[in-house]
Write an enzyme that holds these catalytic residues in place. Sequence first.
Site, mmCIF file in Angstrom:
data_model
loop_
_atom_site.group_PDB
_atom_site.id
_atom_site.type_symbol
_atom_site.label_atom_id
_atom_site.label_comp_id
_atom_site.label_asym_id
_atom_site.label_seq_id
_atom_site.Cartn_x
_atom_site.Cartn_y
_atom_site.Cartn_z
ATOM 1 N N LYS A 1 -6.928 -5.132 -3.406
ATOM 2 C CA LYS A 1 -7.676 -5.612 -2.023
ATOM 3 C C LYS A 1 -8.535 -4.668 -1.891
ATOM 4 C CE LYS A 1 -3.960 -4.232 1.174
ATOM 5 N NZ LYS A 1 -4.831 -3.151 1.913
ATOM 6 N N HIS B 1 -10.289 0.593 -3.564
ATOM 7 C CA HIS B 1 -11.867 0.641 -3.135
ATOM 8 C C HIS B 1 -12.763 1.027 -4.293
ATOM 9 C CE1 HIS B 1 -10.904 -0.529 0.926
ATOM 10 N NE2 HIS B 1 -9.984 0.643 1.213
ATOM 11 N N ASP C 1 -4.558 -1.095 -2.201
ATOM 12 C CA ASP C 1 -5.892 -0.702 -1.797
ATOM 13 C C ASP C 1 -6.684 -0.243 -2.897
ATOM 14 O OD1 ASP C 1 -6.399 -1.564 0.819
ATOM 15 O OD2 ASP C 1 -6.786 0.779 1.346
ATOM 16 N N CYS D 1 -2.426 -2.336 7.648
ATOM 17 C CA CYS D 1 -2.218 -3.321 6.656
ATOM 18 C C CYS D 1 -1.071 -4.172 6.701
ATOM 19 C CB CYS D 1 -2.239 -2.679 5.263
ATOM 20 S SG CYS D 1 -3.851 -1.727 5.008
ATOM 21 N N HIS E 1 -17.414 2.826 -0.582
ATOM 22 C CA HIS E 1 -17.085 1.513 0.292
ATOM 23 C C HIS E 1 -17.627 1.640 1.612
ATOM 24 C CE1 HIS E 1 -14.284 -1.455 1.957
ATOM 25 N NE2 HIS E 1 -14.546 -2.089 0.674
ATOM 26 N N ASP F 1 0.914 -1.312 0.084
ATOM 27 C CA ASP F 1 -0.054 0.186 0.056
ATOM 28 C C ASP F 1 0.789 1.403 -0.066
ATOM 29 O OD1 ASP F 1 -1.896 -1.594 0.226
ATOM 30 O OD2 ASP F 1 -2.768 -1.056 1.869
ATOM 31 N N HIS G 1 -10.605 7.047 0.547
ATOM 32 C CA HIS G 1 -9.301 6.930 0.106
ATOM 33 C C HIS G 1 -9.156 5.535 -0.988
ATOM 34 C CE1 HIS G 1 -9.634 3.755 3.421
ATOM 35 N NE2 HIS G 1 -8.556 3.302 2.732
#
Length: 214
Positions: free
Chosen positions: A115, A57, A55, A160, A61, A17, A90
């Site tokens: 993810k 999203h 990440d 994370c 989300h 990330d 984010h």
Amino acid sequence: MTPMDTKATTTALLVIDIQNDFIPGGQLAVPGGDEIVPLVNRLGRSFLNVVCAQDWHPAGHASFASSHEGKHPFDLIQLPYGEQKLWPEHCVQDTQGAALHPDLDLPHAQLIIRKGCNPAIDSYSAFMEADRLTQTGLTGYFKERGIDTVYMVGLALDFCVMYSALDARMVGFNAIVVLDACRGIDIDGSMDAAMRRMQEAGVRLIQSNDITSG
């Protein structure tokens, strides 16, 4: 031992990330997040196997405070899979904030694992989503490649990175976190808790010079 000395083909670097929204100036900035990029680049050159986690999203989300009326970032709510900390919006898919940091230089990385793509389920870990049922596919990828040891760097150490390290241990990998190549958020003692949880799970916590000189 360095990754290039022995077992190089069974060792991987997981870069977690390092994205614009987690860098100072981003929507969920990790203090000093940009400081680790040169070190991560140097470490990356010592590994034959490099994977990046990202990440990713969808808009709206379930982990976003803005998705819940009257809620604010860092509030806790209950979702069907359990307790969820809410975050500012984010790393929304295909935005500049979700992009990997422009100075990240890992041209030989073989895989980007995305993810948090399910709108209803968060995913801190690069291995498993927060419902503790849905796999990202990274475990299978590493096992198919014969990887048994995963070094981890990135953001944020107390979320994370920690959850990825715990899950790496749970599925049977040797898990090693390179502390000086990570930065944390540290909300309500989360850094101390993360260090304790990782140590209790058998995650090795090292410094980068332990890789090249140890």
